[in-house]
Write an enzyme that holds these catalytic residues in place. Structure first.
Site, mmCIF file in Angstrom:
data_model
loop_
_atom_site.group_PDB
_atom_site.id
_atom_site.type_symbol
_atom_site.label_atom_id
_atom_site.label_comp_id
_atom_site.label_asym_id
_atom_site.label_seq_id
_atom_site.Cartn_x
_atom_site.Cartn_y
_atom_site.Cartn_z
ATOM 1 N N ARG A 119 0.965 -1.168 0.046
ATOM 2 C CA ARG A 119 -0.147 -0.134 0.014
ATOM 3 C C ARG A 119 0.788 1.425 0.071
ATOM 4 N NH1 ARG A 119 -4.570 -2.498 3.967
ATOM 5 N NH2 ARG A 119 -5.944 -3.441 2.199
ATOM 6 N N LYS B 3 -17.116 -17.641 3.361
ATOM 7 C CA LYS B 3 -18.366 -17.387 3.656
ATOM 8 C C LYS B 3 -19.294 -16.956 2.364
ATOM 9 C CE LYS B 3 -18.262 -16.159 8.531
ATOM 10 N NZ LYS B 3 -18.588 -15.161 9.298
ATOM 11 N N GLY C 48 -7.614 -8.635 0.164
ATOM 12 C CA GLY C 48 -6.323 -8.718 0.755
ATOM 13 C C GLY C 48 -5.775 -10.222 0.516
ATOM 14 N N GLY D 48 -13.241 -4.696 -0.047
ATOM 15 C CA GLY D 48 -14.808 -4.298 -0.276
ATOM 16 C C GLY D 48 -14.945 -2.924 -1.206
HETATM 17 P P1 AMP Z 1 -13.081 -13.988 3.337
HETATM 18 O O1 AMP Z 1 -12.560 -13.275 4.358
HETATM 19 O O2 AMP Z 1 -14.326 -14.538 3.430
HETATM 20 O O3 AMP Z 1 -12.518 -13.720 2.086
HETATM 21 O O4 AMP Z 1 -12.170 -15.509 3.796
HETATM 22 C C1 AMP Z 1 -10.782 -15.552 3.693
HETATM 23 C C2 AMP Z 1 -10.566 -16.485 4.628
HETATM 24 O O5 AMP Z 1 -11.167 -18.004 4.125
HETATM 25 C C3 AMP Z 1 -9.033 -16.966 4.356
HETATM 26 O O6 AMP Z 1 -8.638 -16.790 5.609
HETATM 27 C C4 AMP Z 1 -8.835 -18.516 4.506
HETATM 28 O O7 AMP Z 1 -8.262 -19.291 5.167
HETATM 29 C C5 AMP Z 1 -10.469 -19.174 4.656
HETATM 30 N N1 AMP Z 1 -10.728 -20.479 3.930
HETATM 31 C C6 AMP Z 1 -10.879 -20.659 2.600
HETATM 32 N N2 AMP Z 1 -11.443 -21.861 2.609
HETATM 33 C C7 AMP Z 1 -11.673 -22.431 3.724
HETATM 34 C C8 AMP Z 1 -12.136 -23.475 4.067
HETATM 35 N N3 AMP Z 1 -12.196 -24.534 3.243
HETATM 36 N N4 AMP Z 1 -12.357 -23.854 5.383
HETATM 37 C C9 AMP Z 1 -12.140 -22.763 6.328
HETATM 38 N N5 AMP Z 1 -11.772 -21.527 5.972
HETATM 39 C C10 AMP Z 1 -11.394 -21.236 4.646
#
Ligand code: AMP
Length: 416
Positions: A35, A218, A374, A397
Site C-alpha cells: 500500500r 463465507k 487482501g 470491499g
Molecule cells: P474471506 O475473508 O471471506 O474472503 O475469507 C478468507 C479466509 O477464508 C482465508 O483466511 C482462508 O483461510 C479461509 N478459507 C478458505 N477456504 C476455507 C475452508 N475450506 N475452510 C475454512 N476457511 C477457509
C-alpha cells in the site's frame, strides 16, 4: 475538473488521503508495504512539482480511541525511506495546523491515525442502534464529522484522494473533506485512477469468455457481488469455505467443514439463478479434507459431499482444480476474489496456487485479469505471481462494491 496530471503543485500544500493501513508484525515492523508503494507515484509527483505533503490515513480499527499499537508513527520511517526524504509527524491529527503551516516545498508531514477520533468514521459511539436517542446522536456526530473534515481541509490548498481501499466509505477524510475544496482543487490520485480504469475494464470492456472466481470463507459476505456477477460472467467458480454450504444444501455430508446453515436456501437459489441466466457455475467436487484445522493434520482427498465425521474440507481437490483450470485458461476477462482454501497453511495452498497459476497462464495468452481483496492479493504475492496478472487491486470491499456497480462515495465526492 482538476486532475493529478494537469495540476501544478508548486508552492501548494496538498493533503492526501492515502491507504497506509499496512499489516504490521508483532514488533511493529511492516509485513507488506504494497500500500505504501502504491501511493508513491502520486506523492512523488506532488513533491517533484515543488509541493508539500500532508499525509493522512487510518490504520486498523481503533474505534475512535487512541491505541498506540495502531499508531502511524510506526510507519513514519518506512514512508520516509520510500519517499527518500524525512517525514515529520503530527501525533494528533486535529492539532497539526502549526506543523502544516510550517511546511516548505518538498517537505512531508504524516498525521496520526485518523480513526483515533470517532468523527473520522462518523458513527455515534456508546449508543446502540436500537436506543431511542440514536438518531439524534447520529445527527450530532454528522455535525462533528463536518467540523473534523473542515479542520483537516484547513491544513491545505488542495485535496487528493488516493485511498481506493476506503473509497466505499463516506468518512471525513475520504469524502466529507472534499466539500471544503472547489472542483479545481480536489482530485483523484494516480492509484485511484488506475483502480477505476481496472474496474472499467471489468465492467465496460468485457472480452469473453469472462470467468469470475469467488472464494473465501463465507457465502454471506459475498452474496451481493455473486448475484451481481451472475448478469455479467460466462463462468462463475465458487470455491473456498462456501463450497460446503453448497454441498450441504444439495444433500451432501460435509463432516466438520465450515458451513452457514442459515444460507442453505440461498445456495440453492444461486444454483437455480445460474441455470436461469445461462451461467456456467463451477463448484468444487472434491477436496483436501483434514482431521484438524492445522498444518499438522492428517489429510485425504474426498468428495465434497461425502466427508467423514471429524474431518473438514480445507482446500480444493485435484478434480476441482482441473475443473477450475478448464474455465480459467480460455477466459479473456478474469476476476479473482477470495482463496480456494486455507492458504495460510502450507498444506492447503494447492487450490489457490492452481488458480493463481491458471490466471497467470491466461493472462500470458491475452486475458485481462484483476485480482483483488487482501487474501487473494496475499496469494499472488506468496506464489510470486503478482506481476503475471494484469492488475492487483489494493481494494477489498471497495473493489467489490465498484464491480457491483455502486457509486463509491470517495470517488463521487470528487467527481460529483
Ligand atoms: P474471506 O475473508 O471471506 O474472503 O475469507 C478468507 C479466509 O477464508 C482465508 O483466511 C482462508 O483461510 C479461509 N478459507 C478458505 N477456504 C476455507 C475452508 N475450506 N475452510 C475454512 N476457511 C477457509
Amino acid at each position: 475538473m482538476a486532475s493529478i496530471d494537469n495540476y501544478n503543485f508548486a508552492g501548494k500544500k496538498a493533503i492526501v488521503r492515502v491507504d497506509f493501513n499496512v499489516p504490521l508484525n508483532e514488533d511493529g515492523t511492516i509485513s507488506d508495504d504494497t500500500r505504501i508503494r502504491g501511493a508513491l507515484p502520486t506523492l512523488k509527483k506532488i513533491l517533484s512539482d515543488g509541493g508539500s505533503l500532508i499525509l493522512m490515513s487510518h490504520m486498523g480499527k481503533p474505534k475512535g480511541k487512541v491505541n498506540p499499537k495502531l499508531s502511524l508513527s510506526q510507519i513514519r520511517e518506512a514512508v520516509g525511506k520510500a519517499l527518500g526524504t524525512e517525514v515529520k509527524f503530527a501525533d494528533d491529527c486535529m492539532k497539526a495546523a502549526e506543523a502544516a503551516k510550517d511546511l516548505k516545498p518538498g517537505e512531508v508531514l504524516l498525521l496520526e491515525n485518523l480513526r483515533f477520533y470517532p468523527e473520522e468514521e462518523g458513527k455515534p459511539t456508546g449508543i446502540d442502534k436500537a436506543d431511542p436517542g440514536y438518531e439524534a446522536a447520529k445527527k450530532e456526530m454528522k455535525e462533528r464529522q463536518k467540523e473534523f473534515a473542515k479542520t483537516l481541509a484547513g491544513y491545505a490548498d488542495v485535496y487528493v484522494n488516493d485511498a481506493f481501499g476506503t473509497a466505499h466509505r463516506k468518512h471525513a477524510s475520504t469524502a466529507v473533506i472534499a466539500d471544503y475544496f472547489d472542483a479545481d482543487h480536489k482530485m483523484l490520485g494516480y492509484l485511484m485512477e488506475k483502480e477505476v480504469t481496472a474496474v472499467d475494464n471489468i465492467l465496460k470492456n468485457i472480452k469473453r469468455p469472462f470467468t469470475a472466481i469467488m472464494g473465501g470463507s463465507k457465502v454471506s459476505t459475498k452474496i451481493g457481488i455473486i448475484e451481481n456477477l451472475m448478469d455479467k460472467v460466462d463462468n462463475l467458480i465458487l470455491c473456498g469455505g462456501m463450497t460446503y454450504t453448497f454441498a450441504k444444501a444439495q444433500g451432501g455430508k460435509i463432516g466438520n467443514s465450515i458451513c452457514e446453515d442459515d444460507k442453505l436456501d440461498l445456495a440453492l437459489d444461486i444454483i437455480k439463478k445460474a441455470k436461469e441466466k445461462g451461467v456456467n457455475l463451477v463448484l468444487g467436487t472434491d477436496c483436501v479434507a483434514a482431521d484438524a484445522f492445522s498444518n499438522d493434520a492428517n489429510t485425504m482427498i474426498c468428495p465434497v459431499n461425502d466427508i467423514p465425521d471429524g474431518w473438514e474440507g480445507l482446500d480444493a481437490g485435484p478434480k476441482s482444480i482441473e475443473a477450475f483450470r478448464a474455465v480459467i485458461l480460455p477466459a479473456k476477462t478474469i476476476l479473482w476474489n477470495g482463496p480456494a482454501g486455507v492458504f495460510e497453511m502450507d498444506k492447503f495452498t494447492a487450490g489457490s496456487r492452481a488458480i493463481a497459476e491458471a490466471i497467470a497462464e491466461a493472462t500470458a495468452n491475452g486475458a485481462f485479469s484483476l485480482v483483488g481483496g487482501g487474501d487473494s492479493v496475499a496469494c499472488v504475492n506468496k506464489f510470486g505471481l503478482a506481476d503475471k496478472v494484469s492488475y492487483v487491486s489494493t481494494g477489498g470491499g471497495a473493489l467489490l462494491e465498484a464491480i457491483e456497480g455502486k457509486v463509491l462515495p470517495g470517488i463521487a465526492a470528487i467527481k460529483g
